[in-house]
Design a protein around this motif. Sequence first.
Motif, PDB file in Angstrom:
ATOM      1  N   ARG A 237       0.851  -1.190   0.000  1.00  0.00           N
ATOM      2  CA  ARG A 237       0.000   0.000   0.000  1.00  0.00           C
ATOM      3  C   ARG A 237       0.891   1.247   0.000  1.00  0.00           C
ATOM      4  O   ARG A 237       1.737   1.420   0.882  1.00  0.00           O
ATOM      5  N   ALA A 238       0.707   2.108  -0.992  1.00  0.00           N
ATOM      6  CA  ALA A 238       1.498   3.343  -1.085  1.00  0.00           C
ATOM      7  C   ALA A 238       0.892   4.427  -0.209  1.00  0.00           C
ATOM      8  O   ALA A 238      -0.187   4.256   0.364  1.00  0.00           O
ATOM      9  N   HIS A 239       1.603   5.559  -0.124  1.00  0.00           N
ATOM     10  CA  HIS A 239       1.127   6.690   0.677  1.00  0.00           C
ATOM     11  C   HIS A 239      -0.240   7.162   0.165  1.00  0.00           C
ATOM     12  O   HIS A 239      -1.099   7.583   0.943  1.00  0.00           O
ATOM     13  N   SER A 240      -0.434   7.053  -1.160  1.00  0.00           N
ATOM     14  CA  SER A 240      -1.692   7.501  -1.775  1.00  0.00           C
ATOM     15  C   SER A 240      -2.791   6.433  -1.675  1.00  0.00           C
ATOM     16  O   SER A 240      -3.822   6.563  -2.311  1.00  0.00           O
ATOM     17  N   LEU A 244       0.596  -1.047  -4.794  1.00  0.00           N
ATOM     18  CA  LEU A 244       1.705  -1.107  -5.763  1.00  0.00           C
ATOM     19  C   LEU A 244       2.267  -2.518  -5.810  1.00  0.00           C
ATOM     20  O   LEU A 244       2.293  -3.221  -4.798  1.00  0.00           O
ATOM     21  N   LEU A 249       9.046  -1.557  -7.383  1.00  0.00           N
ATOM     22  CA  LEU A 249       9.866  -0.736  -6.484  1.00  0.00           C
ATOM     23  C   LEU A 249      11.294  -1.257  -6.374  1.00  0.00           C
ATOM     24  O   LEU A 249      12.139  -0.646  -5.733  1.00  0.00           O
ATOM     25  N   ARG A 300      11.145   4.971  -6.979  1.00  0.00           N
ATOM     26  CA  ARG A 300       9.692   4.973  -6.701  1.00  0.00           C
ATOM     27  C   ARG A 300       9.389   4.705  -5.226  1.00  0.00           C
ATOM     28  O   ARG A 300       8.357   5.120  -4.719  1.00  0.00           O
ATOM     29  N   GLU A 304       6.734   7.194  -3.816  1.00  0.00           N
ATOM     30  CA  GLU A 304       5.440   6.628  -3.414  1.00  0.00           C
ATOM     31  C   GLU A 304       5.264   6.626  -1.893  1.00  0.00           C
ATOM     32  O   GLU A 304       4.224   6.201  -1.389  1.00  0.00           O
ATOM     33  N   VAL A 306       6.853   4.811   0.440  1.00  0.00           N
ATOM     34  CA  VAL A 306       6.840   3.466   1.036  1.00  0.00           C
ATOM     35  C   VAL A 306       8.198   3.212   1.680  1.00  0.00           C
ATOM     36  O   VAL A 306       9.224   3.584   1.110  1.00  0.00           O
TER      37      VAL A 306
END
Lengths: 322, 295
Positions: A237-240, A244, A249, A300, A304, A306
Amino acid sequence: MSASLADLRAALALTIVGQEGVIEALLLALLGNGHVLLEGPPGLAKTLACRSLAAALEGEFKRIQFTPDLLPSDIVGTRVFDQRESAFATVLGPIFANVVLADEINRAPAKVQSALLEAMQERQVTIGPQSYALPDPFVVMATMNPLDSEGTYALPIAQMDRFLMKVNVGYPSPAEELRILDRFAVADTQPVRSVAALDDVRAWREQAHAVHIDEKLKRYMVDLVTITRRADGVRVRAHSDEALRASDLIDYGASPRATLALAFLARGRALLEGRDFALPDDVRAVAAHALRHRIGFNYRLVTEGVSADRVIDAMIASIPAP
Amino acid sequence: MAARAAAAIALAAALALAAGTAAGQSLARLTVRSFALTSDTLHPRVDEPFHLIVTLRVREREMQIANLDLPLLADVELLGDERQTVSGSGGTLYRETITVVAHRSGPLAIAPATLQATDARDGRAKEWYTNGLTIVVGGAGTSALRSGAAELLARALGVARMLVWALGIAVVVIAVVMLLRRRRRAVAAAPAPPPAPPPIVSRSRRQRLDDALLVLRAERTRAAAVAVRGAVWKMIGANDGATLGDVLRRRDSFVPETRELLIALERSAFTYDDDLQPAIQDACFALERAMETVP
């Protein structure tokens, strides 16, 4: 013999409040005949842990502060001209100790890092025409400060790979911090008493080497390393809040040296727990330490929002234990 | 999986040996009334235990039934086995309940069980067979099943129609039999009815532990230890792929005897070969102690 290991652990715990991860990492490195990379802010008892370990083993401790103007000879030693003898004499560097703390290893340029890492790998140093074997046991505990990256020289992955494990050191809990106050603010600390000899360490290493690893566990370890190279099915789970693919990554996964490290560390942990056979719990407990510094993450990961450890934890969780 | 299958085959053979007698022993004289293989479900789900039941009715009063060979269970994992022999004036009812679990979805053919005995009616040595069974194991992602669902539904409707007819006929037959029995009862006391087969109920925790102990005692191998470990983990609701540490953190594992059992089974699954037999022995003791704590 494992009683002595327990004594050693207890002796270290008497001096160091909390930081069980650091103590265990040091002991695992000792049993696995490897070296530890510690990442964490300053003031977290890393130096004290190394000094205490050396004292508890009647071994020699040396600390090297890495700076941009450090030279390889400042670590390994050099040849000096003795005017009275009219001959060159060899002065051995601080690396000739049983427990070496390489503080802020990423502050020194690549040639100094290389000198240290080569010595770690070869367990010998060549000064002039002669090679000198490093003492046995020989454990290097290198630290990196994650908060302050100005003017640092990042360690290449190929060199990081030579560390058996990388441990992230965190702040102590409030309760532990209160105990630190009680123990260190009032009076001088008691020096660590010696509880084992260097010969004991060599015997423990032999015992650790004999710890049984079942075929199912071997496959589990290989799967854990392989997933870092083919992590298409792992979602993070990404910050947004977007899910992903872990493989997006990662530029490259862990090397086969990671599998060997997993085996060394799992054996060591089993011995620390008083067993002569390893369990899936041992592998899972050390997996992040063995993989953390061997995976090449790409940009990324930062964009992102993470953390590398979350990706590693997701990959470990995706492999069912046997 | 192959190792588990091999263990299941070996265990089935071992249990068959235990149920029967050594080769060469004289055959029992029996009048076989019925000999059947049934299952408590024809549509079990993947990783959910179900039971296969071998039922034998004979006219003679027998304390034990020998030379009965169970079907070889190569495609399912054997979890336990329970035998029950009820003998009375009406004869003997032998019932063997085999607890198994399938790890793959799809159709599963269970071979018939066999019985060797001397037929009391003509004095000849014979071999009897039960029916075979075809079980369709369902599970997540069984596309073949989904695609054939419509066909199965149509078949089921056909079968239901036939069952309604059969039920009607059975009601008439039962009514006639009842009428005749009433008349007979007026003349003489009716013979005791044959013992009713015990109802099939879901296995209790104690029964499952008993099954596990039976398996581990019969098959002292690594594969059996791993299978029993998996069964006990499932019994307390632990997930596949968890570690012992995860399982010990569960509320169910706070009971000291359960913790001891889990640790003993973990040891027998992962220890070195020289320590395997002592580890399995300890696991058997731990199973016995755990059974004492279960009501």
